[in-house]
Design a protein around this motif. Structure first.
Motif, PDB file in Angstrom:
ATOM      1  N   ASP A 212      36.151  27.377  34.176  1.00  0.00           N
ATOM      2  CA  ASP A 212      37.421  26.640  34.570  1.00  0.00           C
ATOM      3  C   ASP A 212      37.071  25.019  34.403  1.00  0.00           C
ATOM      4  O   ASP A 212      36.122  24.455  34.776  1.00  0.00           O
ATOM      5  N   LYS A 214      37.889  21.700  35.790  1.00  0.00           N
ATOM      6  CA  LYS A 214      38.514  21.142  36.835  1.00  0.00           C
ATOM      7  C   LYS A 214      38.991  19.693  37.029  1.00  0.00           C
ATOM      8  O   LYS A 214      39.902  19.345  37.622  1.00  0.00           O
ATOM      9  N   GLY A 226      43.415  21.610  40.462  1.00  0.00           N
ATOM     10  CA  GLY A 226      43.472  23.329  40.587  1.00  0.00           C
ATOM     11  C   GLY A 226      42.623  24.092  39.376  1.00  0.00           C
ATOM     12  O   GLY A 226      42.506  25.032  39.647  1.00  0.00           O
ATOM     13  N   PHE A 269      35.375  35.961  43.912  1.00  0.00           N
ATOM     14  CA  PHE A 269      35.338  34.982  43.144  1.00  0.00           C
ATOM     15  C   PHE A 269      34.317  34.040  43.347  1.00  0.00           C
ATOM     16  O   PHE A 269      34.477  33.280  44.514  1.00  0.00           O
ATOM     17  N   ASN A 285      35.565  32.530  46.781  1.00  0.00           N
ATOM     18  CA  ASN A 285      37.188  32.623  46.919  1.00  0.00           C
ATOM     19  C   ASN A 285      37.309  34.545  47.169  1.00  0.00           C
ATOM     20  O   ASN A 285      36.432  35.028  46.396  1.00  0.00           O
ATOM     21  N   ARG A 287      39.950  36.388  46.077  1.00  0.00           N
ATOM     22  CA  ARG A 287      41.145  36.490  45.174  1.00  0.00           C
ATOM     23  C   ARG A 287      40.839  36.066  43.616  1.00  0.00           C
ATOM     24  O   ARG A 287      39.980  35.592  43.543  1.00  0.00           O
ATOM     25  N   GLY A 289      41.336  33.874  40.497  1.00  0.00           N
ATOM     26  CA  GLY A 289      41.437  32.577  40.355  1.00  0.00           C
ATOM     27  C   GLY A 289      42.482  32.275  39.396  1.00  0.00           C
ATOM     28  O   GLY A 289      42.938  33.146  38.741  1.00  0.00           O
ATOM     29  N   ASP A 290      43.113  30.905  39.612  1.00  0.00           N
ATOM     30  CA  ASP A 290      44.066  30.429  38.640  1.00  0.00           C
ATOM     31  C   ASP A 290      43.450  29.119  37.804  1.00  0.00           C
ATOM     32  O   ASP A 290      43.379  28.068  38.750  1.00  0.00           O
ATOM     33  N   PRO A 291      43.134  28.817  36.790  1.00  0.00           N
ATOM     34  CA  PRO A 291      43.469  29.597  35.682  1.00  0.00           C
ATOM     35  C   PRO A 291      42.534  30.653  35.125  1.00  0.00           C
ATOM     36  O   PRO A 291      42.882  31.246  33.922  1.00  0.00           O
ATOM     37  N   GLU A 292      41.594  31.068  35.863  1.00  0.00           N
ATOM     38  CA  GLU A 292      40.696  32.184  35.268  1.00  0.00           C
ATOM     39  C   GLU A 292      41.452  33.475  34.910  1.00  0.00           C
ATOM     40  O   GLU A 292      41.094  34.161  34.085  1.00  0.00           O
TER      41      GLU A 292
HETATM   42  N1  GLY Z   1      40.203  27.698  39.474  1.00  0.00           N
HETATM   43  C1  GLY Z   1      39.876  27.730  40.870  1.00  0.00           C
HETATM   44  C2  GLY Z   1      40.638  28.572  41.810  1.00  0.00           C
HETATM   45  O1  GLY Z   1      41.303  29.379  41.407  1.00  0.00           O
HETATM   46  O2  GLY Z   1      40.184  28.423  43.170  1.00  0.00           O
END
Ligand code: GLY
Ligand code: AMP
Length: 417
Positions: A212, A214, A226, A269, A285, A287, A289-292
């Motif tokens: 990612d 950041k 994010g 994550f 995390n 859940r 990820g975004d943008p993963e």
């Molecule tokens: N890309 C980091 C997150 O989803 O927390």
């Protein structure tokens, strides 16, 4: 099957996109969704933290499976509430969500089970915390304990900055009760990478790796966001690193979850910092990820609905995760000003002009009078596939250049550094 997806970002658009490919699925709802999910699902105007309303909706509409995107409803206990009503839901329970919802909880877990991580101390009292910073050198990292929408981590380069940050969090309560505690930790200097794992019962199976990006500016400069770009596989991943992660991190997490009676069923994550070849955990995390997700999902060949069901009932096996050999990269098109102030409501054009090797996932868009307009800091995740890194980068930027909206900004060096 009727599936309900919770959330409104690129992650949820990618999940809807993949769920729509499952032969098991007849109807998708997304709450609250965005302009992109509206093409695949029926958007429902319910917020992800309104658990009563979501529960009522799922019961009334005979939802067969709910998939939770963001962390907030997990931390609030949505999974426990849905399960009490006999509803099938993909996501971790409230107890396991503490691994993301409380930095202290996750650090205690890591320490107890010998999971390599930065040295740390926890404080609730401002004076004690100011005294405590003396034990650290600079830069040091101050983290509010709770969920702060990605803003709760501050890297401090001087004593003055550290004191001001502690005063803001513990004194002025800039994060409210989420900042009742702080974790102060050692700064880890290395290369960051993400590893998402499917976890159920005694299994913890890594997905393909992803990196990612950041920082908002090229060259990894400027404030944290994010995530404004992502690439999979992560360029720093190799067999040696994977073995170290398996041996020193995943095995210990598996052992720790069992010892603590944490019935973790969902996505773990792991945010990693690789310091001189040694992987250390920055954070958990619980859940996707975004943008993963926007780079992992197009590489996944398995039926995602089956994967969710098997994770929930505990029958998931490593062989259920099948990947294609493509590389994937996403460039996030953002509104100029993000992660600080930005304007929204600008018309997005030429989104339908992208090539077949590219999928545009929507992060922050909505439809106003039939026009697609910007509706967030992160607007679109332009994901391209390719056989080699160079080809993937070329495909991504060729397609990014086709799309336009006022105040559009994106990094030019995704995949290149
Ligand atoms: N890309 C980091 C997150 O989803 O927390
Ligand atoms: P977290 O939410 O804990 O992942 O922190 C957000 C971001 O802050 C991470 O993705 C890292 O870029 C950075 N970060 C967090 N902890 C550390 C640390 N101990 N050393 C260096 N950077 C860190």
């Amino acid at each position: 099957m009727k599936v309900l997806v919770l959330g409104s970002g690129g992650r949820e658009h990618a999940l809807c996109w993949k769920i729509a490919k499952s032969s098991k699925v007849s109807k998708i709802y997304c709450a609250p969704g965005n302009g992109g999910t509206a093409e695949l699902a029926e958007n429902m105007d319910i917020n992800v933290d309104d658990i009563d309303k979501l529960l009522e909706f799922a019961l009334e509409n005979n939802i067969d499976l709910t998939v939770v995107g963001p962390e907030q409803p997990l931390v609030l206990g949505i999974v426990d509430r849905f399960q009490e009503e006999g509803l099938k839901i993909f996501g971790v329970n409230k107890e396991c969500a503490r691994l993301e919802g409380s930095k202290e909880f996750s650090k205690v877990f890591m320490e107890k089970y010998n999971i390599p991580t930065a040295k740390y101390k926890t404080f609730t009292d401002l004076e004690d915390a100011i005294e405590g910073i003396k034990e650290f050198s600079y830069p040091l990292v101050i983290k509010a304990d709770g969920l702060c929408a990605g803003k709760g981590v501050v890297i401090c380069h001087s004593e003055d900055e550290a004191k001001d940050t502690l005063k803001d969090i513990l004194g002025n309560k800039i994060f409210g009760d989420e900042g009742n505690k702080v974790v102060i930790e050692e700064f880890l200097d290395g290369v960051e990478t993400s590893l998402l794992c499917v976890v159920t019962k005694d299994k913890i199976v890594p997905m393909e790796s992803a990196k990612d990006y950041k920082k908002i500016y090229d060259g990894d400069k400027g404030p944290n966001t994010g995530g404004v770009g992502c690439i999979s596989p992560s360029p720093i991943f190799n067999e040696e690193l994977s073995e170290k992660i398996e041996k020193n991190i995943l095995n210990n997490i598996r052992y720790g979850l069992a010892k603590e009676n944490l019935d973790f069923r969902g996505i773990l994550f792991i945010g990693l910092m690789v310091v001189k070849g040694e992987p250390k955990v920055l954070e958990f995390n619980t859940r996707f990820g975004d943008p993963e997700t926007e780079v992992l999902i197009p590489r996944l060949d398995s039926d995602i609905v089956e994967l969710f069901e098997k994770t929930i009932d505990g029958t998931f096996m490593k062989s259920d995760l099948k990947w294609n050999n493509d590389r994937a990269m996403t460039v996030v098109l953002v509104s100029e000003g993000y992660p600080n102030e930005y304007e929204k409501g600008f018309k997005i054009i030429n989104i339908d002009k992208v090539d077949n090797n590219t999928i545009v996932f929507h992060n922050g868009t909505k439809i106003v009078d039939k026009d697609l307009v910007t509706n967030g800091g992160r607007v679109l995740s332009v994901t391209s596939l390719g056989k080699t890194l160079d080809e993937t980068i070329k495909n991504a930027y060729e397609n990014v250049e086709k799309i336009n909206f006022s105040n559009m900004y994106y990094r030019k060096d995704i995949g290149k550094i």
